[in-house]
Structure formats: C-alpha cells, structure tokens
Scaffold this motif. Structure first.
Motif, PDB file in Angstrom:
ATOM      1  N   ILE A  58       1.830  14.522  -3.211  1.00 46.50           N
ATOM      2  CA  ILE A  58       2.606  13.298  -3.030  1.00 46.50           C
ATOM      3  C   ILE A  58       2.580  12.919  -1.563  1.00 46.50           C
ATOM      4  O   ILE A  58       3.008  13.699  -0.698  1.00 46.50           O
ATOM      5  N   HIS A  59       2.079  11.726  -1.273  1.00 44.49           N
ATOM      6  CA  HIS A  59       2.100  11.177   0.077  1.00 44.49           C
ATOM      7  C   HIS A  59       2.987   9.935   0.056  1.00 44.49           C
ATOM      8  O   HIS A  59       2.742   9.001  -0.715  1.00 44.49           O
ATOM      9  N   CYS A  60       4.021   9.925   0.882  1.00 47.03           N
ATOM     10  CA  CYS A  60       4.957   8.798   0.921  1.00 47.03           C
ATOM     11  C   CYS A  60       5.145   8.333   2.363  1.00 47.03           C
ATOM     12  O   CYS A  60       5.331   9.160   3.264  1.00 47.03           O
ATOM     13  N   HIS A  61       5.118   7.019   2.538  1.00 45.02           N
ATOM     14  CA  HIS A  61       5.441   6.433   3.838  1.00 45.02           C
ATOM     15  C   HIS A  61       6.539   5.399   3.621  1.00 45.02           C
ATOM     16  O   HIS A  61       6.332   4.407   2.931  1.00 45.02           O
ATOM     17  N   ILE A  62       7.697   5.669   4.213  1.00 43.82           N
ATOM     18  CA  ILE A  62       8.831   4.755   4.110  1.00 43.82           C
ATOM     19  C   ILE A  62       8.941   4.015   5.430  1.00 43.82           C
ATOM     20  O   ILE A  62       9.274   4.615   6.461  1.00 43.82           O
ATOM     21  N   ALA A 119       9.876   8.323  14.543  1.00 43.20           N
ATOM     22  CA  ALA A 119       9.456   8.600  13.168  1.00 43.20           C
ATOM     23  C   ALA A 119       9.522  10.095  12.923  1.00 43.20           C
ATOM     24  O   ALA A 119       9.451  10.913  13.853  1.00 43.20           O
ATOM     25  N   LEU A 120       9.657  10.447  11.663  1.00 46.80           N
ATOM     26  CA  LEU A 120       9.708  11.837  11.236  1.00 46.80           C
ATOM     27  C   LEU A 120       8.648  12.045  10.172  1.00 46.80           C
ATOM     28  O   LEU A 120       8.519  11.246   9.251  1.00 46.80           O
ATOM     29  N   ARG A 121       7.900  13.137  10.298  1.00 45.75           N
ATOM     30  CA  ARG A 121       6.907  13.491   9.288  1.00 45.75           C
ATOM     31  C   ARG A 121       7.184  14.895   8.763  1.00 45.75           C
ATOM     32  O   ARG A 121       7.330  15.839   9.544  1.00 45.75           O
ATOM     33  N   VAL A 122       7.295  15.016   7.460  1.00 48.81           N
ATOM     34  CA  VAL A 122       7.567  16.299   6.813  1.00 48.81           C
ATOM     35  C   VAL A 122       6.393  16.627   5.904  1.00 48.81           C
ATOM     36  O   VAL A 122       6.079  15.867   4.986  1.00 48.81           O
ATOM     37  N   ARG A 123       5.755  17.767   6.168  1.00 51.42           N
ATOM     38  CA  ARG A 123       4.668  18.234   5.301  1.00 51.42           C
ATOM     39  C   ARG A 123       5.034  19.592   4.723  1.00 51.42           C
ATOM     40  O   ARG A 123       5.502  20.472   5.438  1.00 51.42           O
ATOM     41  N   ALA A 124       4.837  19.720   3.424  1.00 49.54           N
ATOM     42  CA  ALA A 124       5.119  20.978   2.726  1.00 49.54           C
ATOM     43  C   ALA A 124       3.843  21.454   2.053  1.00 49.54           C
ATOM     44  O   ALA A 124       3.186  20.695   1.332  1.00 49.54           O
ATOM     45  N   PHE A 125       3.499  22.716   2.283  1.00 46.03           N
ATOM     46  CA  PHE A 125       2.266  23.301   1.767  1.00 46.03           C
ATOM     47  C   PHE A 125       2.594  24.341   0.704  1.00 46.03           C
ATOM     48  O   PHE A 125       3.578  25.085   0.824  1.00 46.03           O
ATOM     49  N   ASP A 136       3.559  15.029   1.795  1.00 45.39           N
ATOM     50  CA  ASP A 136       3.370  14.454   3.130  1.00 45.39           C
ATOM     51  C   ASP A 136       4.255  13.212   3.192  1.00 45.39           C
ATOM     52  O   ASP A 136       3.915  12.163   2.662  1.00 45.39           O
ATOM     53  N   LEU A 137       5.411  13.367   3.814  1.00 41.25           N
ATOM     54  CA  LEU A 137       6.417  12.310   3.849  1.00 41.25           C
ATOM     55  C   LEU A 137       6.580  11.807   5.275  1.00 41.25           C
ATOM     56  O   LEU A 137       6.881  12.586   6.179  1.00 41.25           O
ATOM     57  N   VAL A 138       6.385  10.503   5.483  1.00 38.83           N
ATOM     58  CA  VAL A 138       6.550   9.879   6.789  1.00 38.83           C
ATOM     59  C   VAL A 138       7.703   8.883   6.703  1.00 38.83           C
ATOM     60  O   VAL A 138       7.716   8.007   5.831  1.00 38.83           O
ATOM     61  N   ILE A 139       8.659   9.034   7.599  1.00 35.93           N
ATOM     62  CA  ILE A 139       9.837   8.172   7.635  1.00 35.93           C
ATOM     63  C   ILE A 139       9.826   7.386   8.932  1.00 35.93           C
ATOM     64  O   ILE A 139       9.859   7.960  10.019  1.00 35.93           O
TER      65      ILE A 139
END
Length: 357
Positions: A58-62, A119-125, A136-139
C-alpha cells in the motif's frame, strides 16, 4: 488479473467516511501494489471497501490534511486493519520514519513562516526478502502539516493502528520534532525492537524518554524491569548526526519550544542512557558512530565502559578544551529563522539531572 492499481485524485465525489458496508467490500486477491494520492477522506473511503492479499503493498500520499481531526484516525484504522489481517502470515519487521522540511520555520518577526512546510513519511517492511515496503505512507506537505502537533498526532495514530509487536528495527531520519512526552507511548508497542538507527537531525526527545525511563529503573531496589522501554534493544547506530546537537524544552501542548533550548549535547545524553541501561543489568551490545561531527573523545571513553562494542570511524573528532566543553560551550542548533534568531533561553537538563543524582 489486476496486479497494480494507481489512483491519482481519481475518487468518487461527496463520499462519507464509514459508508462502505460489508456487502460492498471487494477482495483483490491478485493485487500486488496499490498507490493512492488524494485527501484523507478519499483514501478512507477506498481502503474501507477493499481487502488485499498478504503480500500486497500500500502506497498512500495524503496532500490535504485540512480534515485531519475528523478523519485521520479513520484512515489509520483502515490501513491498520489491512496489516492486522495478515500479521500472522507476514509480520511487520522494520519501520523507517522520515521527516522533511521546506523553508525556514519562522520569519524574522518570530511568527510561523507562511511558506514553511513539513512532511512525514512512514515505511513499514515485512519479514521477507522483499526490499520494498509493505506500507509507504507520505503525509503532506501542506499548510496543516506546518504545525508540529499535526505531524506528531498523525505519527501516533498510524503507529497505534499497526501491528508492531514483531518489529526488530527502527530507523529515524531527521525526526526531531517528536518530544519526550510522546515517545513512551510509541516505544511501549515495540517490545522486540533490537536496533535503532538514527540519521540526520537528532531525536533528542527519543533519547530523553529512554534515559528517564532507564534511570527510574536503575534506582529501583528490586529487579522488576517489566516497564522498561525497549527491553530487547541491543544496538544503536548513529550516522551523519551532529554529536553536539542540543534539544528543546517542551510546551504544555507537547511540542518543541524553539526559543527554550536544552544544551544537553546529544552524544552525552546517549552516553548517560547507556550507563543507566548497564545499571539496570540490561546493557546494550554496541554503539556505532559513522560520519558524525563534533565527536568528543572524553564521551567516547565513557561509552567504552557501558557497552562491549563501540564502533567509530574516527571521523568528526572535536578538538576542544575539555574543561570548556563542561562549563561554557553551548550545544549546537540549526537556525529556524532567515537571519539571527530572537532572544533564546538556555537550559542544561543533563547537568541538572546529574546534580540531583
């Protein structure tokens, strides 16, 4: 069959979060990657109506956070539910949290710069050989994320929603806005964390949370370590950090006070934490220092007594009078203003802590 889906502002209009019923949920068993860019509400409505296979990414950009208070917790819940459903098959194994900034934080009049963005980027592996993150979540960046409260609250929400029990590695990249008050809640969900890697701006709040927690345990008259944060932690890696970086005092609203400086230098706080972990009977295995600046030999010599393995690449040694370092030298801070900062107050929390010991 559909394996990759990208939606770039391509969502139904006038949706209401939580309106998707179980009868309308779509299962996408062959989908490998889903990439979504849009507002919080748009992403919530879509994610609530689908389920993915266990190795789906899941890749999300808010990019619009104006409805943060109303809907972000729903987005975190929707994302978290996807990973809780597959946690037994592919548990999350590593987190990478990155913060970015654009422009100076304040104007010369000491008000928030209207051009400032973060901005904040959260990646979980997952615990697989795949080098790509499962999340891969970018806020941001947008006007709402210029406020530290929004970034911190977003991180806490998504952190709380994910199944992190098996995470063994945490990487922090220039994440220095999260304060000491927020970190214990986050760290308490990482009982199996073994490695912390820190790059860029120093997370002073993280080390102070760990230090104060370890200190409270090191002074106990019994051996109960059940509330010790990160009991499985073994190694800390410091890469490209300023060892002389200071921190900030914290406001009642739990954000940094950028004119109230804490002159406790970062590597010295790390050293004190390592000492208290040793006192607890649960010392770390190693500290690695690579490409860091303003490293002081006196602190390195202290650390050698607290961990079995100190790895340093012999770069960035600060050649300074040790006596002056102890009594006069302020910590180093990056400038958040276009020119000279306004009057600032200096504190020295570590020195006060040592005097009270």
């Amino acid at each position: 069959m559909l394996e990759h889906l990208t939606l770039f502002y391509a969502f139904p209009k006038n949706g209401v979060a939580g309106s998707c019923t179980s009868a309308r949920i779509v299962h996408l068993p062959n989908l490998l990657t889903i990439s979504l860019t849009g507002s919080i509400l748009e992403l919530v409505n879509f994610l609530e109506c689908i389920t993915l296979r266990s190795i789906g990414r899941i890749h999300c950009h808010i990019d619009k956070m104006d409805d943060f208070k109303t809907n972000f917790w729903k987005l975190a819940r929707a994302i978290g539910s996807q990973f809780h459903a597959t946690a037994d098959e592919i548990p999350l194994d590593a987190l990478v949290i990155e913060a970015r900034e654009e422009s100076k934080r304040f104007t010369d009049e000491n008000v928030l710069n209207p051009d400032f963005r973060q901005a904040l980027r959260v990646r979980a592996f997952g615990a697989t050989e795949d080098a790509q993150p499962l999340l891969d979540l970018v806020i941001g960046p947008d006007t709402s994320t210029a406020q530290d409260e929004v970034i911190i609250s977003a991180l806490v929400s998504i952190w709380d929603a994910l199944p992190l029990m098996n995470v063994s590695g945490l990487t922090l990249q220039s994440l220095d806005i999260v304060t000491q008050k927020s970190w214990p809640r986050l760290l308490s969900s990482l009982p199996n964390l073994r490695i912390i890697e820190i790059t860029g701006y120093c997370p002073s709040g993280l080390l102070w949370a760990l230090l104060m927690n370890a200190r409270s345990h090191s002074h106990l008259e019994h051996d109960d370590m059940s509330s010790l944060l990160l009991p499985s932690l073994e190694d800390i890696y410091l890469y490209n950090v300023n060892s002389h970086a200071g921190g900030f005092m914290v406001s009642p609203s739990n954000v940094n006070l950028y004119c109230d400086l804490d002159d406790s230098r970062f590597l010295e706080v790390v050293s004190t934490y390592l000492e208290d972990r040793q006192r607890c009977g649960i010392p770390l295995r190693s500290l690695s220092i690579s490409r860091c600046s303003n490293v002081t030999m006196s602190v390195l010599n202290e650390i050698k007594g607290y961990v079995p393995h100190l790895l340093w690449d012999h770069r960035g040694l600060l050649k300074e009078n040790p006596a002056r370092l102890e009594t006069e030298q302020h910590a180093i801070y990056r400038n958040h203003w276009p020119s000279d900062p306004p009057p600032q107050r200096h504190y020295f929390r570590l020195r006060t802590l040592m005097e009270l010991d």
